[in-house]
Motif scaffolding. Structure first.
Motif, mmCIF file in Angstrom:
data_model
loop_
_atom_site.group_PDB
_atom_site.id
_atom_site.type_symbol
_atom_site.label_atom_id
_atom_site.label_comp_id
_atom_site.label_asym_id
_atom_site.label_seq_id
_atom_site.Cartn_x
_atom_site.Cartn_y
_atom_site.Cartn_z
ATOM 1 N N ALA A 132 19.595 57.022 82.297
ATOM 2 C CA ALA A 132 19.108 57.498 83.587
ATOM 3 C C ALA A 132 17.920 58.410 83.334
ATOM 4 O O ALA A 132 18.031 59.389 82.584
ATOM 5 C CB ALA A 132 20.206 58.231 84.349
ATOM 6 N N VAL A 133 16.777 58.088 83.930
ATOM 7 C CA VAL A 133 15.562 58.883 83.752
ATOM 8 C C VAL A 133 14.810 58.928 85.082
ATOM 9 O O VAL A 133 15.073 58.142 85.990
ATOM 10 C CB VAL A 133 14.634 58.269 82.675
ATOM 11 N N ASN A 134 13.883 59.864 85.175
ATOM 12 C CA ASN A 134 12.878 59.778 86.230
ATOM 13 C C ASN A 134 11.514 59.879 85.572
ATOM 14 O O ASN A 134 11.304 60.696 84.681
ATOM 15 C CB ASN A 134 13.097 60.846 87.309
ATOM 16 N N LEU B 253 14.785 63.223 81.438
ATOM 17 C CA LEU B 253 15.740 62.482 80.616
ATOM 18 C C LEU B 253 17.160 62.905 80.984
ATOM 19 O O LEU B 253 17.772 63.746 80.338
ATOM 20 C CB LEU B 253 15.456 62.741 79.131
ATOM 21 N N TYR B 254 17.682 62.321 82.044
ATOM 22 C CA TYR B 254 19.029 62.689 82.480
ATOM 23 C C TYR B 254 20.088 62.218 81.484
ATOM 24 O O TYR B 254 21.016 62.939 81.140
ATOM 25 C CB TYR B 254 19.351 62.048 83.840
ATOM 26 N N LYS B 255 19.945 60.993 81.066
ATOM 27 C CA LYS B 255 20.960 60.351 80.230
ATOM 28 C C LYS B 255 20.252 59.339 79.329
ATOM 29 O O LYS B 255 19.527 58.469 79.813
ATOM 30 C CB LYS B 255 21.978 59.643 81.129
ATOM 31 N N MET B 256 20.487 59.450 78.010
ATOM 32 C CA MET B 256 19.721 58.632 77.073
ATOM 33 C C MET B 256 20.572 57.626 76.298
ATOM 34 O O MET B 256 20.199 56.461 76.180
ATOM 35 C CB MET B 256 18.963 59.529 76.092
ATOM 36 N N ASN B 257 21.702 58.078 75.746
ATOM 37 C CA ASN B 257 22.454 57.238 74.816
ATOM 38 C C ASN B 257 21.509 56.762 73.715
ATOM 39 O O ASN B 257 20.930 57.577 73.008
ATOM 40 C CB ASN B 257 23.131 56.076 75.547
ATOM 41 N N HIS C 18 20.799 49.614 82.141
ATOM 42 C CA HIS C 18 21.454 49.405 80.859
ATOM 43 C C HIS C 18 20.422 49.326 79.749
ATOM 44 O O HIS C 18 19.206 49.280 79.989
ATOM 45 C CB HIS C 18 22.311 48.147 80.907
ATOM 46 N N ILE C 19 20.908 49.332 78.534
ATOM 47 C CA ILE C 19 20.028 49.319 77.356
ATOM 48 C C ILE C 19 20.145 47.967 76.667
ATOM 49 O O ILE C 19 21.245 47.420 76.525
ATOM 50 C CB ILE C 19 20.410 50.456 76.388
ATOM 51 N N TYR C 20 19.001 47.437 76.292
ATOM 52 C CA TYR C 20 18.973 46.166 75.574
ATOM 53 C C TYR C 20 19.420 46.395 74.131
ATOM 54 O O TYR C 20 18.816 47.181 73.406
ATOM 55 C CB TYR C 20 17.561 45.585 75.625
ATOM 56 N N HIS C 21 20.486 45.693 73.731
ATOM 57 C CA HIS C 21 21.057 45.878 72.396
ATOM 58 C C HIS C 21 20.884 44.649 71.509
ATOM 59 O O HIS C 21 20.439 44.748 70.371
ATOM 60 C CB HIS C 21 22.558 46.206 72.498
ATOM 61 N N LYS C 22 21.238 43.495 72.062
ATOM 62 C CA LYS C 22 21.332 42.307 71.228
ATOM 63 C C LYS C 22 20.592 41.137 71.870
ATOM 64 O O LYS C 22 20.411 41.088 73.087
ATOM 65 C CB LYS C 22 22.808 41.934 71.001
ATOM 66 N N ARG C 23 20.221 40.193 71.012
ATOM 67 C CA ARG C 23 19.496 39.030 71.506
ATOM 68 C C ARG C 23 20.341 38.204 72.479
ATOM 69 O O ARG C 23 19.804 37.579 73.391
ATOM 70 C CB ARG C 23 19.053 38.155 70.326
ATOM 71 N N ARG C 24 21.639 38.173 72.302
ATOM 72 C CA ARG C 24 22.478 37.332 73.158
ATOM 73 C C ARG C 24 22.660 37.912 74.566
ATOM 74 O O ARG C 24 23.291 37.275 75.413
ATOM 75 C CB ARG C 24 23.839 37.097 72.506
ATOM 76 N N PRO D 42 15.221 46.440 70.760
ATOM 77 C CA PRO D 42 16.523 47.090 70.961
ATOM 78 C C PRO D 42 16.332 48.568 71.295
ATOM 79 O O PRO D 42 15.580 49.277 70.640
ATOM 80 C CB PRO D 42 17.208 46.898 69.610
ATOM 81 N N GLY D 43 16.985 49.010 72.338
ATOM 82 C CA GLY D 43 16.835 50.394 72.796
ATOM 83 C C GLY D 43 15.978 50.509 74.048
ATOM 84 O O GLY D 43 15.981 51.565 74.698
#
Length: 215
Positions: free
Chosen positions: A89-91, A116-120, A161-167, A183-184
């Protein structure tokens, strides 16, 4: 014949029942009164008895596509719910929007420290006073107006959401991206992401969600 006898004869002839009477031609009346029973007069002409065909009901105009598109693009979750459902979550301010195809856009956001509200595991790149955040926005609404909407120079609150994997993405889409999504980076889908114009009220709602435990 005396005058008295002639007068008497004329009197007899004038009073005869067979004396001719001037014949009067009857003219058809111009105005006929309606039947007291409420029905049409029996003397009306066929033309006056023609019934009017009822007008066919008008079909309602087809609803414009704006409203269904607005519903499809509107986030049903509020700020707190969206914060808990999202991985980041960002603005930030929209720096540029790169359109790669129908419903496929790569968006670059400039985010400051407070945004940067929420990064993971969100991938960020320092850029002077800001951080660059790259987001892939996928639009499946088939509407004329992009969903979600990003206008360069405007500030938005973005949760997704965050892009992690190709699938995570189909092969055809990966071929279009050609390695431009790492990724990220952020991943937004029109039906499950939160994208709204920044304002103080929404900012306070998200800040409150940061300090609230998600269930």
């Amino acid at each position: 014949m005396t005058a008295r006898a002639l007068w008497f004869l004329c009197l007899i002839v004038g009073s005869s029942p067979e004396a001719p009477v001037a014949e009067r031609k009857a003219s058809p009346p111009h105005n006929r009164k309606p039947d007291p029973s409420g029905g049409a007069s029996t003397e009306e002409t066929p033309r006056s008895q023609v019934q009017q065909v009822p007008e066919a009901p008008r079909r309602p105009r087809a609803a414009a596509g704006a409203e269904p598109c607005a519903r499809a693009c509107r986030a049903d979750l509020d700020e707190r719910e969206s914060y808990c459902e999202s991985e980041f979550a960002v603005n930030g301010i929209v720096h540029d929007v790169d359109v790669l195809g129908t419903g496929i856009r790569l968006v670059t956001l400039l985010v400051d420290q407070d945004g940067l509200y929420k990064m993971n595991r969100l991938y960020i790149t320092p850029d002077g006073f800001f951080f660059r955040v790259h987001v892939l926005a996928l639009d499946s609404s088939s509407c004329n107006k992009p969903c979600p909407e990003f206008k360069p120079g405007s500030r938005y609150i973005v949760m997704g959401h965050i892009y992690h994997k190709r699938r995570q993405l189909p092969t055809a889409l990966l071929q279009v991206l050609r390695g431009r999504l790492r990724p990220g980076d952020g991943l937004l889908r029109s039906s499950s992401s939160y994208v709204k114009r920044f304002n103080r009220k929404r900012d306070r709602q998200v800040q409150s969600a940061v300090h609230t435990q998600c269930i």
